[in-house]
Scaffold this active site. Structure first.
Site, mmCIF file in Angstrom:
data_model
loop_
_atom_site.group_PDB
_atom_site.id
_atom_site.type_symbol
_atom_site.label_atom_id
_atom_site.label_comp_id
_atom_site.label_asym_id
_atom_site.label_seq_id
_atom_site.Cartn_x
_atom_site.Cartn_y
_atom_site.Cartn_z
ATOM 1 N N LYS A 67 7.729 0.606 -0.761
ATOM 2 C CA LYS A 67 7.772 2.046 -1.067
ATOM 3 C C LYS A 67 9.153 2.666 -0.834
ATOM 4 O O LYS A 67 9.560 3.565 -1.565
ATOM 5 C CB LYS A 67 6.715 2.793 -0.257
ATOM 6 C CG LYS A 67 5.302 2.451 -0.720
ATOM 7 C CD LYS A 67 4.261 3.232 0.031
ATOM 8 C CE LYS A 67 2.874 2.723 -0.330
ATOM 9 N NZ LYS A 67 1.799 3.407 0.363
ATOM 10 N N ASP A 104 0.168 9.430 -2.087
ATOM 11 C CA ASP A 104 -0.698 9.040 -0.949
ATOM 12 C C ASP A 104 -1.266 10.255 -0.207
ATOM 13 O O ASP A 104 -2.461 10.304 0.090
ATOM 14 C CB ASP A 104 0.083 8.169 0.046
ATOM 15 C CG ASP A 104 0.240 6.736 -0.431
ATOM 16 O OD1 ASP A 104 -0.551 6.309 -1.298
ATOM 17 O OD2 ASP A 104 1.149 6.050 0.067
HETATM 18 P P1 NDP Z 1 4.297 0.625 8.611
HETATM 19 O O1 NDP Z 1 4.557 -0.821 8.870
HETATM 20 O O2 NDP Z 1 5.349 1.455 7.947
HETATM 21 O O3 NDP Z 1 3.958 1.376 10.016
HETATM 22 C C1 NDP Z 1 3.057 0.802 10.907
HETATM 23 C C2 NDP Z 1 2.749 1.770 12.043
HETATM 24 O O4 NDP Z 1 1.678 1.201 12.816
HETATM 25 C C3 NDP Z 1 3.901 2.030 13.004
HETATM 26 O O5 NDP Z 1 3.817 3.363 13.462
HETATM 27 C C4 NDP Z 1 3.595 1.027 14.141
HETATM 28 O O6 NDP Z 1 4.126 1.446 15.406
HETATM 29 C C5 NDP Z 1 2.102 1.100 14.190
HETATM 30 N N1 NDP Z 1 1.416 -0.084 14.740
HETATM 31 C C6 NDP Z 1 1.405 -1.342 14.228
HETATM 32 N N2 NDP Z 1 0.603 -2.129 14.970
HETATM 33 C C7 NDP Z 1 0.113 -1.380 15.977
HETATM 34 C C8 NDP Z 1 -0.766 -1.626 17.069
HETATM 35 N N3 NDP Z 1 -1.310 -2.835 17.279
HETATM 36 N N4 NDP Z 1 -1.080 -0.606 17.909
HETATM 37 C C9 NDP Z 1 -0.558 0.633 17.688
HETATM 38 N N5 NDP Z 1 0.297 0.928 16.681
HETATM 39 C C10 NDP Z 1 0.629 -0.064 15.832
HETATM 40 O O7 NDP Z 1 2.907 0.651 7.790
HETATM 41 P P2 NDP Z 1 2.426 1.781 6.777
HETATM 42 O O8 NDP Z 1 2.721 3.100 7.414
HETATM 43 O O9 NDP Z 1 2.946 1.517 5.421
HETATM 44 O O10 NDP Z 1 0.819 1.533 6.694
HETATM 45 C C11 NDP Z 1 -0.056 1.922 7.749
HETATM 46 C C12 NDP Z 1 -1.518 1.739 7.315
HETATM 47 O O11 NDP Z 1 -1.865 2.646 6.263
HETATM 48 C C13 NDP Z 1 -1.851 0.343 6.767
HETATM 49 O O12 NDP Z 1 -3.100 -0.041 7.320
HETATM 50 C C14 NDP Z 1 -1.981 0.558 5.267
HETATM 51 O O13 NDP Z 1 -2.860 -0.377 4.673
HETATM 52 C C15 NDP Z 1 -2.585 1.966 5.248
HETATM 53 N N6 NDP Z 1 -2.399 2.686 3.949
HETATM 54 C C16 NDP Z 1 -3.517 3.032 3.214
HETATM 55 C C17 NDP Z 1 -3.396 3.725 2.016
HETATM 56 C C18 NDP Z 1 -4.628 4.087 1.225
HETATM 57 O O14 NDP Z 1 -4.503 4.433 0.041
HETATM 58 N N7 NDP Z 1 -5.805 4.058 1.805
HETATM 59 C C19 NDP Z 1 -2.068 4.111 1.482
HETATM 60 C C20 NDP Z 1 -0.968 3.761 2.364
HETATM 61 C C21 NDP Z 1 -1.142 3.049 3.532
HETATM 62 P P3 NDP Z 1 5.672 1.160 15.835
HETATM 63 O O15 NDP Z 1 6.484 2.236 15.199
HETATM 64 O O16 NDP Z 1 5.644 1.255 17.316
HETATM 65 O O17 NDP Z 1 5.992 -0.219 15.323
#
Ligand code: NDP
Length: 275
Positions: A67, A104
């Site tokens: 993205k 989104d």
């Molecule tokens: P990113 O990789 O950009 O961000 C991931 C985030 O999750 C960060 O804030 C990270 O924290 C945090 N994180 C990861 N693992 C853990 C954990 N075990 N415990 C707590 N925090 C955690 O991912 P995206 O933002 O792109 O996607 C996030 C979710 O949204 C995904 O599940 C994706 O599938 C979903 N999504 C769904 C959509 C839909 O249409 N339904 C559209 C877009 C996304 P840190 O900063 O500390 O690493």
């Protein structure tokens, strides 16, 4: 009759439901188009997207991890895309330029308010996570004028930085540990923790009576965060399948100028995951 070509690029992308959703939209609205899922790793993105449009492609969806690259690629961007620095929809314009948009956040708001009667205006909202998805939903949620918006993240500095980028509204960033004692009407999980069947470490008692939990992730089984919501006696504990269908509907509108009816498509996808 010409068949216009569309696709979703992602890595991995094999399990994407987008081809099915867009096929159903096209049948419903009588639009002649094809839509396929193409696995494109980040390092091949620019080459693949250039070739796609050079060969006559009309529009693309871009998903994880593309993205931000799609945002960089777009010639012109919507305000939503500028705000979120992430693009999930690319559309060829009449002048040959490529428009980048982010559907989104609108998709999430449409699912919450349209399909689940959840009111965001005046609500106390907590967003978990500060990655690309959190950035994409912040603008459209703030446009609904919530009472307060808190972003909590495993790495608190990223949540604070994101809150600063949207300053002007009542918005704050913090770590999960700072949430003790707070109350929210709506908790949105925008972390990717559910993908590993995990939930962020949250204190009990965060959810107001009859509060709503929403996981952006979706699965055929209840996600870990949907189960967490149920344990916390949420009035509703929802996953992101409706958001997926709604963001697709807006992308379809951007490409075709026709608004599909999302309800029957969502009903069909929901029925499929019950069997
Ligand atoms: P990113 O990789 O950009 O961000 C991931 C985030 O999750 C960060 O804030 C990270 O924290 C945090 N994180 C990861 N693992 C853990 C954990 N075990 N415990 C707590 N925090 C955690 O991912 P995206 O933002 O792109 O996607 C996030 C979710 O949204 C995904 O599940 C994706 O599938 C979903 N999504 C769904 C959509 C839909 O249409 N339904 C559209 C877009 C996304 P840190 O900063 O500390 O690493």
């Amino acid at each position: 009759m010409t068949i216009d070509r569309y696709a979703v690029f992602g890595h991995p992308v094999k399990h994407s439901k987008s081809p099915k959703i867009h096929k159903l939209f096209a049948e419903q609205t009588g639009q002649a188009l094809s839509y396929e899922a193409l696995d494109v790793p980040a390092e091949h993105f620019t080459q693949a997207v250039t070739r796609f449009f050079d060969e006559g492609g009309k529009g693309l969806n871009c998903t994880v991890p593309l993205k931000e690259l799609a945002w960089q690629f777009a010639d012109v961007k919507s305000r939503r895309a500028e705000q979120s620095k992430a693009v999930n929809t690319l559309a060829l314009q009449a002048d040959g330029k490529i428009l980048g948009d982010n559907t989104d956040g609108i998709g999430l708001v449409a699912d919450l308010s349209g399909h689940h009667q959840v009111t965001l205006t005046g609500a106390r909202i907590l967003i978990l996570g500060a990655g690309g998805a959190a950035r994409g939903i912040l603008g459209p949620i703030l446009e609904q004028n919530p009472q307060t918006l808190v972003i909590a993240n495993r790495t608190p500095a990223k949540a604070e930085e994101l809150a600063l980028a949207f300053s002007g509204a009542d918005i704050a960033g913090c770590g999960f540990g700072d949430l003790q004692g707070a109350k929210f009407d709506l908790i949105i999980n925008a972390t990717s923790a559910s993908l590993n069947n995990d939930t962020p470490p949250l204190p009990d008692g965060l959810l107001a009576d009859n509060g709503v939990c929403y996981d952006l992730a979706y699965s055929n089984q209840p996600t870990a965060f949907v189960n967490w919501g149920r344990q916390q006696h949420a009035g509703k504990s929802l996953d992101g399948l409706g958001m997926l269908v709604e963001q697709a509907a807006l992308a379809f509108f951007i490409w075709r100028g026709v608004q599909p009816n999302t309800q029957p498509v969502l009903e069909l996808l929901n029925a499929e995951r019950l069997v």
